[in-house]
Motif scaffolding. Structure first.
Motif, PDB file in Angstrom:
ATOM      1  N   LEU A 126       0.828  -1.208   0.000  1.00 33.01           N
ATOM      2  CA  LEU A 126       0.000   0.000   0.000  1.00 33.01           C
ATOM      3  C   LEU A 126       0.859   1.253   0.000  1.00 33.01           C
ATOM      4  O   LEU A 126       0.514   2.256  -0.649  1.00 33.01           O
ATOM      5  CB  LEU A 126      -0.928  -0.014   1.217  1.00 33.01           C
ATOM      6  CG  LEU A 126      -2.032  -1.076   1.209  1.00 33.01           C
ATOM      7  CD1 LEU A 126      -2.839  -1.010   2.492  1.00 33.01           C
ATOM      8  CD2 LEU A 126      -2.943  -0.907  -0.002  1.00 33.01           C
ATOM      9  N   LEU A 139       2.249   2.390  -3.505  1.00 32.69           N
ATOM     10  CA  LEU A 139       1.178   2.579  -4.477  1.00 32.69           C
ATOM     11  C   LEU A 139       1.676   3.147  -5.801  1.00 32.69           C
ATOM     12  O   LEU A 139       1.223   2.709  -6.862  1.00 32.69           O
ATOM     13  CB  LEU A 139       0.093   3.481  -3.873  1.00 32.69           C
ATOM     14  CG  LEU A 139      -1.229   3.545  -4.613  1.00 32.69           C
ATOM     15  CD1 LEU A 139      -1.859   2.166  -4.732  1.00 32.69           C
ATOM     16  CD2 LEU A 139      -2.188   4.501  -3.902  1.00 32.69           C
ATOM     17  N   LEU A 147       3.013   0.275  -7.706  1.00 30.00           N
ATOM     18  CA  LEU A 147       1.943  -0.585  -8.210  1.00 30.00           C
ATOM     19  C   LEU A 147       1.290   0.014  -9.450  1.00 30.00           C
ATOM     20  O   LEU A 147       1.029  -0.700 -10.440  1.00 30.00           O
ATOM     21  CB  LEU A 147       0.901  -0.795  -7.109  1.00 30.00           C
ATOM     22  CG  LEU A 147      -0.336  -1.607  -7.493  1.00 30.00           C
ATOM     23  CD1 LEU A 147       0.053  -3.026  -7.854  1.00 30.00           C
ATOM     24  CD2 LEU A 147      -1.354  -1.607  -6.352  1.00 30.00           C
ATOM     25  N   ILE A 148       1.040   1.317  -9.424  1.00 26.20           N
ATOM     26  CA  ILE A 148       0.431   1.970 -10.595  1.00 26.20           C
ATOM     27  C   ILE A 148       1.351   1.878 -11.795  1.00 26.20           C
ATOM     28  O   ILE A 148       0.914   1.555 -12.917  1.00 26.20           O
ATOM     29  CB  ILE A 148       0.109   3.436 -10.260  1.00 26.20           C
ATOM     30  CG1 ILE A 148      -0.966   3.519  -9.169  1.00 26.20           C
ATOM     31  CG2 ILE A 148      -0.348   4.185 -11.495  1.00 26.20           C
ATOM     32  CD1 ILE A 148      -1.253   4.931  -8.703  1.00 26.20           C
ATOM     33  N   SER A 196      -7.327  -3.232 -10.194  1.00 26.99           N
ATOM     34  CA  SER A 196      -6.353  -2.656  -9.262  1.00 26.99           C
ATOM     35  C   SER A 196      -5.702  -1.407  -9.831  1.00 26.99           C
ATOM     36  O   SER A 196      -5.415  -0.455  -9.089  1.00 26.99           O
ATOM     37  CB  SER A 196      -5.289  -3.702  -8.933  1.00 26.99           C
ATOM     38  OG  SER A 196      -4.599  -4.104 -10.111  1.00 26.99           O
ATOM     39  N   TYR A 197      -5.496  -1.386 -11.147  1.00 29.03           N
ATOM     40  CA  TYR A 197      -4.912  -0.201 -11.780  1.00 29.03           C
ATOM     41  C   TYR A 197      -5.863   0.996 -11.687  1.00 29.03           C
ATOM     42  O   TYR A 197      -5.453   2.103 -11.306  1.00 29.03           O
ATOM     43  CB  TYR A 197      -4.588  -0.521 -13.238  1.00 29.03           C
ATOM     44  CG  TYR A 197      -4.108   0.663 -14.040  1.00 29.03           C
ATOM     45  CD1 TYR A 197      -2.875   1.235 -13.793  1.00 29.03           C
ATOM     46  CD2 TYR A 197      -4.892   1.194 -15.066  1.00 29.03           C
ATOM     47  CE1 TYR A 197      -2.427   2.318 -14.526  1.00 29.03           C
ATOM     48  CE2 TYR A 197      -4.448   2.268 -15.810  1.00 29.03           C
ATOM     49  CZ  TYR A 197      -3.217   2.839 -15.537  1.00 29.03           C
ATOM     50  OH  TYR A 197      -2.785   3.909 -16.266  1.00 29.03           O
ATOM     51  N   SER A 205      -6.173   2.204  -8.042  1.00 31.32           N
ATOM     52  CA  SER A 205      -4.983   2.934  -7.601  1.00 31.32           C
ATOM     53  C   SER A 205      -4.926   4.325  -8.203  1.00 31.32           C
ATOM     54  O   SER A 205      -4.560   5.290  -7.512  1.00 31.32           O
ATOM     55  CB  SER A 205      -3.725   2.145  -7.982  1.00 31.32           C
ATOM     56  OG  SER A 205      -3.756   0.837  -7.434  1.00 31.32           O
TER      57      SER A 205
END
Length: 433
Positions: free
Chosen positions: A212, A215, A218-219, A256-257, A260
Motif C-alpha cells: 500500500l 502505491l 503498483l500503478i 487494481s490499476y 490505484s
C-alpha cells in the motif's frame, strides 16, 4: 471556505466519482509522455495547443469506443442544464447549462491527461522502478515493498521474535499445569486462540501494508503491463490501440490499476470541479442575476439578513416592516435582564396582583412578544452596525367586507334570479315542441 467544504463533503464525493467515471474508458493513455516530449513546446501557446488537441481527441475516442464515458458525459450536460435557473430564457439557459457541463467534461479529461503524463514521466525518469519483461520473474529486481521488507527483517524483526517465542512456550505450559484449564471446553478455546494467533503472524499483513505504501510502484507496474498487451512492438498507441486486446487483460489487473489511479485522480479532480462550479455561480449571479439562492448559500455569509414584521392597526390596516441586519454578532452572552428569568416572572406577577388590588394569584403570565427584553442572548460587544433597521415599509389598507345581512340578501337575490331564469327556460322549451 473550509467550513463549507467540511459540511458539504458529500458534494466532493460526487465530483470525484463522476469525474473518474467520465474519463474511465480512456485509461491507460499509453505513450502520452513520449508524444509530449517529441512535440514542439517552444512557448506556452504551443503547449496549450497540444493539450487541447489531445483533450478533443480523447473526447472523440470516448464516443467512438467508450462505454461508461459517453453515458456520464451526456448525463453531465443534462444535469447541468437542469440545475441552471429555470426563470431564464430557454436559449440562455441552454447555452449556460451546456457550457457548464462541457467545462466539467473537459476538466475531467484534462485531469486524466495530467495523471497519465505523470505516471509515464515517473517511469521514464526512473522515479518509480518498473521491472522489464525479462526481470519480472527474476530475483534481481526489487521494488519499494521488497526494500522495506528487507529493512524490517534486518533491523526490526528480532524485536518481536523473543516475545513470540516466549508466548509459544509459556501458554501451553500454563494450560497444562493449571487445574482450572483441565476442562475440555476451556482447552479447546485456548487451542483456538493459540493457533489463531500464529495464523495472524503467518498472514502476509506486513507485506500487504508495504504494498500500500508502494502505491506509485503498483500503478507504474500495472500501467507498464497493460501497455505491453495493448501496444504492439512498444509503439505509441495512446488512442489507436486494438480494443480486442482488452480481452487479454486480467480483470484483477485492470481493476487494481483503476482503483490505484482513482486515489490520485480525486486529489486533482475535486479542487478543479469545485473551482469550476464556484466560478459558474459567480458569473451567473453577477452577469445574469440568477442562481442567487445557490450562490449566497455557497458563500455561507452570516451577515445581510432580513426578516418581516407584520402589524394590524386598530382600523384594520396591515403594516409590513422589512427589518434588515447589516452585521450579525458572532459572540453572544446571556442577558442578565432577560424577562424570562424566574425573578422577572415573579416581579410581573406581584405587579399584576398589586394592580388588581387582590391577593389572588394571577393564573398566567403575559406573552413573550409583550416583554421588554424577550431575547435570552445579547451580543458580547454591542455595536451600532449590528442594530436592526427598517429598510422597507408598506401599508395595506383594510378591504371593505360585506356584512352578514348583505351576504344573505345577495344570496337571496341570486336564488330568485336563478329560479326566474329556470322558469323562463322551461316555458321556452315547452313552446319549442
Amino acid at each position: 471556505m473550509w467550513q463549507f467544504r467540511w459540511r458539504n463533503w458529500r458534494l466532493d464525493i460526487i465530483w470525484a466519482i463522476t469525474y473518474f467515471c467520465t474519463a474511465s474508458s480512456l485509461f491507460p493513455l499509453c505513450g502520452i509522455y513520449d508524444d509530449f516530449t517529441t512535440s514542439n513546446h517552444s512557448n506556452p501557446y504551443q503547449f496549450l495547443k497540444w493539450a487541447l488537441t489531445k483533450i478533443l481527441m480523447m473526447l472523440q475516442q470516448a464516443f467512438i469506443s467508450g462505454r461508461v464515458s459517453p453515458v456520464f458525459i451526456l448525463t453531465y450536460i443534462f444535469v447541468m442544464y437542469i440545475v441552471t435557473d429555470s426563470n431564464m430564457k430557454w436559449r440562455t439557459r441552454l447555452v449556460w447549462g451546456c457550457t457548464h457541463g462541457m467545462l466539467h467534461v473537459l476538466a475531467a479529461l484534462s485531469c486524466a491527461l495530467f495523471v497519465e503524463c505523470l505516471i509515464e514521466w515517473s517511469i521514464r525518469d526512473g522515479v518509480v522502478r518498473v521491472a522489464t519483461p525479462g526481470l519480472k520473474e527474476s530475483s534481481d529486481f526489487r521494488g519499494m515493498s521488497d526494500i522495506l521488507t528487507q529493512e524490517y527483517n534486518e533491523h526490526f524483526a528480532h524485536l518481536f521474535q523473543e516475545p513470540i517465542s516466549r508466548f509459544s512456550v509459556d501458554v501451553p505450559n500454563i494450560a497444562s499445569n493449571s487445574s482450572s484449564f483441565n476442562l475440555p471446553f476451556t482447552q479447546s478455546i485456548i487451542a483456538n486462540v493459540y493457533y489463531g494467533f500464529f495464523w495472524v503472524l503467518d498472514f502476509p499483513l506486513l507485506r500487504l501494508t508495504f504494498n500500500l505504501f508502494d502505491l506509485p510502484g503498483l500503478i507504474a507496474t500495472r500501467h507498464s503491463d497493460i501497455c505491453q498487451v495493448l501496444c504492439e512492438e512498444t509503439s505509441q498507441c495512446m488512442l489507436r490501440s486494438d480494443k480486442t486486446n482488452f480481452l487479454l487483460l486480467d480483470r484483477v489487473m485492470v481493476g487494481s490499476y483503476l482503483l490505484s489511479i482513482f486515489l490520485y485522480f480525486v486529489v486533482l479532480a475535486i479542487p478543479v470541479a469545485g473551482s469550476i462550479f464556484g466560478t459558474w455561480l459567480a458569473l451567473m449571479n453577477c452577469l445574469l442575476k440568477a442562481q442567487c439562492d445557490m450562490a449566497f448559500s455557497a458563500l455561507r455569509c452570516p451577515h445581510w439578513k432580513n426578516f418581516l414584521r407584520l402589524h394590524i392597526k386598530k382600523n384594520g390596516d396591515l403594516e409590513v416592516f422589512a427589518v434588515g441586519l447589516d452585521r450579525v454578532p458572532k459572540r453572544w452572552i446571556r442577558d442578565p435582564r432577560w424577562d424570562g428569568r424566574a425573578a422577572a416572572c415573579g416581579a410581573r406577577a406581584r405587579h399584576a396582583r398589586a394592580k388588581s388590588e387582590s391577593f389572588i394569584a394571577v393564573p398566567g403570565d403575559i406573552p413573550s412578544w409583550a416583554w421588554g427584553r424577550p431575547s435570552k442572548w445579547i451580543p458580547e460587544r454591542p455595536s451600532a452596525k449590528e442594530a436592526p433597521r427598517v429598510i422597507d415599509y408598506v401599508c395595506i389598507p383594510k378591504q371593505s367586507v360585506a356584512s352578514l345581512e348583505e351576504v344573505e340578501a345577495g344570496a337571496g337575490n341570486v336564488g330568485t334570479v336563478g329560479v326566474g331564469r329556470e322558469r323562463a327556460f322551461g316555458r321556452q322549451r315547452n313552446n319549442s315542441f
